[in-house]
Design a protein around this motif. Structure first.
Motif, short mmCIF file in Angstrom:
data_model
loop_
_atom_site.label_atom_id
_atom_site.label_comp_id
_atom_site.label_asym_id
_atom_site.label_seq_id
_atom_site.Cartn_x
_atom_site.Cartn_y
_atom_site.Cartn_z
N ALA A 97 0.83 -1.21 0.00
CA ALA A 97 0.00 0.00 0.00
C ALA A 97 0.87 1.26 0.00
CB ALA A 97 -0.93 0.00 1.21
N LEU A 98 1.95 1.23 0.77
CA LEU A 98 2.86 2.37 0.82
C LEU A 98 3.61 2.54 -0.51
CD1 LEU A 98 4.24 1.84 4.43
CD2 LEU A 98 2.87 3.79 3.66
N ALA A 99 4.01 1.42 -1.10
CA ALA A 99 4.69 1.48 -2.41
C ALA A 99 3.75 2.06 -3.46
CB ALA A 99 5.16 0.09 -2.81
N ARG A 100 2.49 1.71 -3.37
CA ARG A 100 1.49 2.25 -4.30
C ARG A 100 1.35 3.76 -4.11
NH1 ARG A 100 -3.41 0.55 -6.80
NH2 ARG A 100 -4.10 2.34 -8.04
N LEU A 101 1.39 4.20 -2.84
CA LEU A 101 1.33 5.63 -2.57
C LEU A 101 2.49 6.38 -3.21
CD1 LEU A 101 0.31 6.32 1.16
CD2 LEU A 101 -0.73 7.27 -0.91
N VAL A 102 3.68 5.79 -3.08
CA VAL A 102 4.87 6.40 -3.67
C VAL A 102 4.71 6.56 -5.18
CG1 VAL A 102 7.34 6.10 -4.10
CG2 VAL A 102 6.39 5.55 -1.85
N ALA A 103 4.09 5.56 -5.80
CA ALA A 103 3.94 5.56 -7.26
C ALA A 103 2.81 6.46 -7.75
CB ALA A 103 3.72 4.13 -7.75
N GLU A 104 1.88 6.81 -6.85
CA GLU A 104 0.73 7.62 -7.25
C GLU A 104 1.17 9.00 -7.74
OE1 GLU A 104 -2.40 7.31 -7.67
OE2 GLU A 104 -2.80 5.32 -6.87
N LYS A 105 0.61 9.43 -8.85
CA LYS A 105 0.90 10.76 -9.38
C LYS A 105 -0.19 11.74 -8.94
CE LYS A 105 4.54 9.22 -11.43
NZ LYS A 105 5.86 9.51 -10.86
N ASN A 106 -0.54 11.67 -7.66
CA ASN A 106 -1.58 12.53 -7.12
C ASN A 106 -0.97 13.85 -6.65
OD1 ASN A 106 -3.58 13.60 -5.08
ND2 ASN A 106 -4.69 11.76 -5.73
N PRO A 107 -1.58 14.99 -7.00
CA PRO A 107 -1.02 16.30 -6.61
C PRO A 107 -0.99 16.54 -5.11
CG PRO A 107 -3.21 16.55 -7.59
CD PRO A 107 -2.79 15.14 -7.84
N LEU A 108 -1.69 15.70 -4.34
CA LEU A 108 -1.65 15.85 -2.88
C LEU A 108 -0.26 15.58 -2.32
CD1 LEU A 108 -4.98 14.04 -1.91
CD2 LEU A 108 -4.43 16.44 -1.41
N LEU A 109 0.51 14.76 -3.03
CA LEU A 109 1.84 14.38 -2.56
C LEU A 109 2.92 15.07 -3.38
CD1 LEU A 109 1.19 10.54 -2.19
CD2 LEU A 109 1.27 12.22 -0.33
N CYS A 110 3.78 15.78 -2.71
CA CYS A 110 4.92 16.40 -3.39
C CYS A 110 6.08 15.40 -3.44
CB CYS A 110 5.33 17.69 -2.69
SG CYS A 110 6.02 17.44 -1.02
N ASP A 111 7.15 15.79 -4.10
CA ASP A 111 8.30 14.89 -4.23
C ASP A 111 8.91 14.53 -2.87
OD1 ASP A 111 8.02 14.85 -6.94
OD2 ASP A 111 9.54 16.39 -7.32
N VAL A 112 8.92 15.49 -1.94
CA VAL A 112 9.46 15.24 -0.60
C VAL A 112 8.57 14.23 0.13
CG1 VAL A 112 9.99 16.26 1.64
CG2 VAL A 112 10.59 17.48 -0.44
N ASP A 113 7.25 14.38 -0.01
CA ASP A 113 6.32 13.42 0.60
C ASP A 113 6.60 12.01 0.09
OD1 ASP A 113 5.00 15.43 1.99
OD2 ASP A 113 3.46 15.70 0.44
N ARG A 114 6.78 11.88 -1.23
CA ARG A 114 7.02 10.56 -1.82
C ARG A 114 8.35 9.98 -1.34
NH1 ARG A 114 4.74 13.36 -6.19
NH2 ARG A 114 2.68 12.56 -6.72
N MET A 115 9.34 10.84 -1.17
CA MET A 115 10.64 10.37 -0.68
C MET A 115 10.50 9.80 0.73
SD MET A 115 14.13 12.57 0.00
CE MET A 115 13.38 13.39 1.42
N HIS A 116 9.76 10.50 1.59
CA HIS A 116 9.58 10.02 2.96
C HIS A 116 8.74 8.75 3.00
CE1 HIS A 116 11.64 13.26 4.91
NE2 HIS A 116 10.80 14.19 4.49
N LEU A 117 7.73 8.67 2.14
CA LEU A 117 6.91 7.46 2.08
C LEU A 117 7.74 6.27 1.59
CD1 LEU A 117 3.58 8.90 0.64
CD2 LEU A 117 3.85 7.79 2.87
N ARG A 118 8.67 6.52 0.67
CA ARG A 118 9.55 5.45 0.20
C ARG A 118 10.41 4.94 1.36
NH1 ARG A 118 11.72 8.12 -3.50
NH2 ARG A 118 10.28 7.53 -5.17
N GLU A 119 10.86 5.84 2.22
CA GLU A 119 11.65 5.43 3.38
C GLU A 119 10.82 4.57 4.33
OE1 GLU A 119 13.10 8.99 5.16
OE2 GLU A 119 14.55 9.41 3.57
#
Length: 255
Positions: free
Chosen positions: A203-225
């Motif tokens: 589920a978290l990996a899917r979040l990282v891959a989502e191209k949703n404007p709610l998540l910025c690049d920094v958000d995706r980086m932290h979610l990847r961690e």
């Protein structure tokens, strides 16, 4: 009087702080900066009524927020995100592997989360808001909640690892029946935790891959961690289960 089901609601100021508000103040949504967070007990009739009649959400999303049985997942709906994650059950008298589900609807300007049993990760976020270091955006809220759920898991997994260490030391001296019981319980706990953590990682990996404007690049980086941390937890659980199995075999050989 009908229980509103409101656990807490905040109007967050976009700078890490916020103030508590009522459910009436939370609908309709009206924030110039920051976002509103509404946290509900989905078993309460008032919460169910509010979600159906006042939230403005479609029935599919409302049903997901009220579902009694659910598994970790991420679904993008229009410009919002429907995310279900799990945390370890640290309530008094509970088994940690009896995971607690947290359902979240995240959109621009608003987060709605629901649960049945309490989660310390939620209290962590509330404390961060009180200290003016809480999430500044809805996307950042999702990151912080995911991280706090993962942090709370680490203590449980470390405790399992320490239990294996102790049982390995006792294998040649402990009474065999007692040892087998402890090892069987430990293996059961690791299997159950792994069963829940694997879909959480997905589920978290899917979040990282989502191209949703709610998540910025920094958000995706932290979610990847956080997703990487989940992978390490799963590897630790696998190692603990294998060590327990080897210890069990050694114990049998010395009966």
């Amino acid at each position: 009087m009908e229980d509103s089901g409101l656990i807490c609601a905040y109007a967050l100021d976009g700078n890490g702080g916020g103030r508590e508000i009522s459910l009436e103040e939370a609908s309709p949504v009206s924030v110039e900066k920051g976002f509103i967070w509404i946290h509900l007990d989905y078993t309460a009739r008032g919460a169910q009524r509010w979600l159906h009649e006042k939230s403005g959400l479609d029935e599919i999303t409302v049903s997901a927020l009220l579902a009694a049985e659910t598994r970790p997942r991420t679904v993008s709906i229009a410009d919002g995100l429907l995310v279900t994650l799990r945390g370890v059950n640290l309530n008094p008298g509970a088994d940690p592997e009896d995971m607690v589900s947290l359902r979240m609807w995240v959109e621009t300007g608003r987060v709605i989360s629901t649960r049945m049993r309490s989660l310390l990760a939620v209290q962590d976020i509330r404390s961060m808001i009180a200290d003016n270091c809480g999430p500044r955006t809805a996307g950042e809220f999702l990151v912080e909640m995911s991280d706090r759920l993962a942090v709370r898991m680490s203590d449980v997994i470390e405790e399992l690892d320490e239990t294996v260490d102790t049982l390995e030391e006792q294998v040649l001296s402990a009474e065999s029946r007692e040892l087998r019981t402890k090892l069987a319980q430990l293996r059961r706990e690791t299997i159950l935790l792994r069963r829940y953590l694997a879909p959480q990682r997905e589920a978290l990996a899917r979040l990282v891959a989502e191209k949703n404007p709610l998540l910025c690049d920094v958000d995706r980086m932290h979610l990847r961690e956080v997703a990487d941390r989940m992978t390490r937890y799963i590897e630790d659980l696998d190692a603990a289960r294998e060590r327990a199995a080897v210890t069990q075999e050694i114990g049998r050989a010395h009966v």
